[in-house]
Design an enzyme around this catalytic site. Sequence first.
Site, PDB file in Angstrom:
ATOM      1  N   THR A 131      36.685  82.277  66.013  1.00  0.00           N
ATOM      2  CA  THR A 131      36.355  81.116  66.801  1.00  0.00           C
ATOM      3  C   THR A 131      36.623  79.875  66.185  1.00  0.00           C
ATOM      4  OG1 THR A 131      34.244  81.343  66.137  1.00  0.00           O
ATOM      5  CG2 THR A 131      34.507  82.065  68.098  1.00  0.00           C
TER       6      THR A 131
ATOM      7  N   HIS B 274      32.656  80.275  57.709  1.00  0.00           N
ATOM      8  CA  HIS B 274      31.728  79.022  57.171  1.00  0.00           C
ATOM      9  C   HIS B 274      30.764  79.934  56.262  1.00  0.00           C
ATOM     10  CE1 HIS B 274      29.052  80.028  60.315  1.00  0.00           C
ATOM     11  NE2 HIS B 274      29.924  79.604  61.168  1.00  0.00           N
TER      12      HIS B 274
ATOM     13  N   HIS C 231      29.003  82.873  57.431  1.00  0.00           N
ATOM     14  CA  HIS C 231      29.643  84.277  57.430  1.00  0.00           C
ATOM     15  C   HIS C 231      29.623  84.999  55.953  1.00  0.00           C
ATOM     16  CE1 HIS C 231      32.225  82.226  60.689  1.00  0.00           C
ATOM     17  NE2 HIS C 231      31.772  83.476  61.129  1.00  0.00           N
TER      18      HIS C 231
ATOM     19  N   LYS D  93      23.290  83.013  71.378  1.00  0.00           N
ATOM     20  CA  LYS D  93      23.754  81.960  72.205  1.00  0.00           C
ATOM     21  C   LYS D  93      22.893  81.504  73.488  1.00  0.00           C
ATOM     22  CE  LYS D  93      27.555  82.153  69.501  1.00  0.00           C
ATOM     23  NZ  LYS D  93      27.580  83.452  68.883  1.00  0.00           N
TER      24      LYS D  93
ATOM     25  N   ARG E  36      30.374  80.194  75.522  1.00  0.00           N
ATOM     26  CA  ARG E  36      31.243  79.594  74.848  1.00  0.00           C
ATOM     27  C   ARG E  36      32.431  79.364  75.526  1.00  0.00           C
ATOM     28  NH1 ARG E  36      31.620  83.499  69.697  1.00  0.00           N
ATOM     29  NH2 ARG E  36      33.208  84.602  70.655  1.00  0.00           N
TER      30      ARG E  36
ATOM     31  N   GLN F  49      32.637  96.005  71.866  1.00  0.00           N
ATOM     32  CA  GLN F  49      32.345  95.929  70.611  1.00  0.00           C
ATOM     33  C   GLN F  49      31.980  97.479  70.380  1.00  0.00           C
ATOM     34  OE1 GLN F  49      29.741  92.954  68.703  1.00  0.00           O
ATOM     35  NE2 GLN F  49      29.207  94.581  67.192  1.00  0.00           N
TER      36      GLN F  49
ATOM     37  N   ASP G 213      21.125  89.865  64.433  1.00  0.00           N
ATOM     38  CA  ASP G 213      21.444  89.799  65.746  1.00  0.00           C
ATOM     39  C   ASP G 213      22.507  90.585  66.657  1.00  0.00           C
ATOM     40  OD1 ASP G 213      23.342  88.562  64.454  1.00  0.00           O
ATOM     41  OD2 ASP G 213      23.825  86.887  65.945  1.00  0.00           O
TER      42      ASP G 213
ATOM     43  N   LYS H 200      18.413  74.966  59.497  1.00  0.00           N
ATOM     44  CA  LYS H 200      19.283  75.902  59.808  1.00  0.00           C
ATOM     45  C   LYS H 200      20.058  76.023  58.399  1.00  0.00           C
ATOM     46  CE  LYS H 200      22.448  77.994  63.142  1.00  0.00           C
ATOM     47  NZ  LYS H 200      23.170  77.852  64.435  1.00  0.00           N
TER      48      LYS H 200
ATOM     49  N   LYS I 134      24.021  74.333  57.607  1.00  0.00           N
ATOM     50  CA  LYS I 134      24.396  73.004  58.339  1.00  0.00           C
ATOM     51  C   LYS I 134      23.965  71.798  57.427  1.00  0.00           C
ATOM     52  CE  LYS I 134      26.210  74.816  61.970  1.00  0.00           C
ATOM     53  NZ  LYS I 134      25.528  74.741  63.479  1.00  0.00           N
ATOM     54  N   THR I 135      24.827  70.845  57.573  1.00  0.00           N
ATOM     55  CA  THR I 135      24.310  69.523  56.831  1.00  0.00           C
ATOM     56  C   THR I 135      24.466  68.607  58.135  1.00  0.00           C
ATOM     57  OG1 THR I 135      26.570  68.998  56.331  1.00  0.00           O
ATOM     58  CG2 THR I 135      25.485  70.228  54.727  1.00  0.00           C
TER      59      THR I 135
END
Length: 427
Positions: free
Chosen positions: A39, A44, A47, A81, A85, A172, A193, A228, A231-232
Amino acid sequence: MIDFVAELQWRGMIHDIMPGTEEQLKKEMTTGYIGFDPTADSLHIGHLTQIMTLVHFQKAGHRPLALVGGATGMVGDPSGKSAERNLLSEEILNHNLSCVKGQLQKFLDFDCGDNSAEMVNNYDWFKEFSFLDFIRDVGKHITVNYMMAKDSVKKRLESGMSFTEFSYQLVQGYDFYWLNQNKNCKLQLGGSDQWGNIVTGTELIRRKAQGEAFAMTTPLIKKADGTKFGKTEAGAVWLDRKKTSPYKFYQYWLNASDEDAANYIRIFTLLSKEEIESVEKEHLEAPHLRKLQQVLAKDITIRVHSEEDYEMAVKASQILFGKSTTEDLVTLDEDTLLSVFEGVPQTQISKATLAETANVTDLLSEVTDGLVFPSKGEARKMIKGGGVSINKTKIADANQPCDFKLLQDKYILAQKGKKNYYLIIVE
């Protein structure tokens, strides 16, 4: 062979495991896969858990497949989600795929004999698969009741879910079936998930091929303070240096809380149980030295970037938070320099203006429009008190000429007191 399940257990990396999985892994070298949706044009740190799972899988003597979802990326996974998206064009997806492949190649060994890693793209087996063939050959094996019972579907039914997303678990599931039939893949791994999607695959293999397949998931990482992971304020922490500089990447791990660092060092490094326990003991004896965070940040920065990037990040950190010298500052490359001083007050002057400036007092007041000091008087007073540095060298004379060597031929770093920095860009 290393016991893969036992290795992940002590690292706190197992959430769910299907009965029979451990026995299968002990019986023979097993092929297993994890899917990565392209995506974005970089993975990041969210992963990294899955990347490390594949790394441990290969180290345990098994054969890892990294599936990049050229086809599933066109559909969109509803798991976790709250809204559908945006779907990406084929051109963007292909660009993202090549970038993700390059990043995965840094972690896995693609040339080590029988258990060499392999990259697969599900677009290869979906591109010629017609819709009618798919609903006839795949759809008939899985009931709507079975699909509706999945948490990823239940959570979205109230807000609405398109047929495209609803069908994702079938797509999948077919990936697992195809890999099972064509690559002898018997295990799918993923985040917790993904459990619903993964067991759809094992069910499809059982019903369509009367085969046996296995599943295992890792817990989703949560930070101790409830915010989370990964994340920053600036957004996600990427593996691509252009999106997140090695300095900021290093700082993310260095700033982890003690509780989080103890968790991360197990998941994201290859250090042994004994090595980690030794670091933890050292950390407890002197927590203020943050040994746990330092070992974690070093290990992961070197593996994602390089030893050189790690050393640059340490130097950069010392410039802001420790005792550093002009020599340290001069060795920073432009990207690291700008990354370290992102957000500090900046101004721009021309090289001609700098050449015409009489002294450092004028530079730090009038010439830079009061950026550092609102008046010459204040500048002189602080210089006299020893509170001003240029490029990490203390200024002793208020009338010193502006003959400083520019950093990267275009920057002057002014410092007022211990913590106030200003960047003057000379172009």
